[in-house]
Design an enzyme around this catalytic site. Sequence first.
Site, PDB file in Angstrom:
ATOM      1  N   CYS A 317      -0.725   4.377  17.180  1.00  0.00           N
ATOM      2  CA  CYS A 317      -1.644   4.202  16.161  1.00  0.00           C
ATOM      3  C   CYS A 317      -2.366   2.865  16.799  1.00  0.00           C
ATOM      4  O   CYS A 317      -1.884   1.465  17.003  1.00  0.00           O
ATOM      5  CB  CYS A 317      -0.763   3.655  14.823  1.00  0.00           C
ATOM      6  SG  CYS A 317      -1.845   3.083  13.648  1.00  0.00           S
ATOM      7  N   ARG A 416      -8.189  13.209   8.287  1.00  0.00           N
ATOM      8  CA  ARG A 416      -6.559  12.103   7.641  1.00  0.00           C
ATOM      9  C   ARG A 416      -6.646  10.374   7.151  1.00  0.00           C
ATOM     10  O   ARG A 416      -5.911   9.389   6.848  1.00  0.00           O
ATOM     11  CB  ARG A 416      -5.773  12.294   8.957  1.00  0.00           C
ATOM     12  CG  ARG A 416      -4.360  11.504   9.131  1.00  0.00           C
ATOM     13  CD  ARG A 416      -3.289  12.057  10.078  1.00  0.00           C
ATOM     14  NE  ARG A 416      -2.241  11.498   9.664  1.00  0.00           N
ATOM     15  CZ  ARG A 416      -1.801  10.021   9.736  1.00  0.00           C
ATOM     16  NH1 ARG A 416      -2.055   9.027  10.530  1.00  0.00           N
ATOM     17  NH2 ARG A 416      -0.397   9.895  10.333  1.00  0.00           N
TER      18      ARG A 416
END
Length: 500
Positions: A317, A416
């Site tokens: 991430c 998302r």
Amino acid sequence: MATYYTEPSRTFSEFLLIPNLTTKACTPANVSLKTPLVKFAKGEQPAYSLNIPFASAVMQSVSDDRMGVALARAGGISFIFGSQPIEEQAGMVRKVKNHKAGFVVSRSNLTPDDTLQDVLDLKARNGHSHFAITHDGTPNGKLLGLVTSRDYRISRDATDKPIRSFMTPFESLIVGRSGITLSEANDLIWDHKLNVLPIVDERQHLDTLVFRKDYDAHKEHPYELLDANKSYVVGAGINSKDYMDRVPALVEAGADVLVIDSSDGYSEWQRETIEYVKANFDVKIGAGNVVDREGFLYLVEAGADFVKVGIGGGSICITREQKGIGRGQASAVIEVAEARDEYFRRTGVYVPICSDGGIVHDYHITLALAMGADFVMMGRYFARFDESPTRKLKIGNNFVKEFWGEGSNRARNWQRYDTGGKSGLMFEEGVDSYVPYAGPLQENMDKTTAKIKSTMCNCGSLTISELQKNARITLVSATSLVEGGAHDVILKDNSGLSGE
Ligand code: IMP
């Protein structure tokens, strides 16, 4: 003026557990890792629990049907990735639900008119030693016989001999009828000293095969997670954009639990998605991700069955770098767990929370549970195993598996990250990477759960809820972190083995 949080937000590596008294009854064999997956009212049982508190991440490089079967068999749950066309995702869900442990569709099939040479060719191609002989050579054709290596002698038999002349004909076979249970099938295998038992329907068409070795393997999975029909429990990721089309297909395919997969779940989009699902379907739905009590309460009041916690801590991430949002995973779990407990005291409803992302060492899982998580979701951890959907490659002397974020260009799962408008399409929030290959899932999970159970014994706890109540957790200073690993010694070469 903006609100300032003066306490720094913290990660798991900044904490340790202080042992409590370990009683003689407190042994790893007595520890249960069973944990609720969805909300329940005080005094009642949750509709779904996990036997091992692990979920695999809603990611293309982690959770497909193969992972779904492997993880449910080990006691956890996979959430099949939603960043794919609806029918394909529903197909994966269906495959997990239709996977009957121990009952397999026959993969080596021939007709009575084929020859011994065909048997030998097929055996060379797929290594199987049992061949179902059906009228049309398909896995579900009418079963006419079976061929095993006991039916022919290569040194003596002509290879153009037709199968019908040497197969064991149907009339001489012991078969099971469709619908029998695995343990009934095993009784037949055992009583008749069989290696394989064909299961046929009332028209004599082949349904599946049960192998002796598979039954034994089935018995090796005491934690497997099954629904009332003895199918594996499986989850599926959805988003807050196409849910009106996706959810009906997933429910129809048999998904047990849905989760809205988003990097930031504290939004009106999620509330509307939950409300739609609750109004139209009898299916459980988790939501997230959030990192504080406000976000948690918002989703719970919208009707979420569990809440996922974590922004920016995932191994792939880059959300924090790109957008500057997030919170240290430990701080997020601690605050949300407090809110969950407060909500329980106030309403009598317990809403499980899932710590999602940022698990680097196995002990981080124990810490997450001790801090109040009911289960953890992991991407990197599962991506390393044989069962993950990605390629295994050799780089130098090491094997690796591919692993990419849902917010990377490769996954293109912009839904998302969509916050409306065009922003979601303009930059990445994840990277494309490799992780060290680690072998089969079950072997790795056995090691990890052994460590968790052992630590729970150190903490005098036989269950996760006891651990949550009893745990004594201390912050570690930057200096004391150094003494946590091996230090002040010269390490011998350990052939590249690395502890997880
Ligand atoms: P890991 O266990 O540390 O690898 O974290 C996995 C989690 O990272 C997932 O469950 C998601 O919540 C999150 N995640 C997945 N893909 C991305 C991405 O591309 N960017 C940011 N977070 C991601």
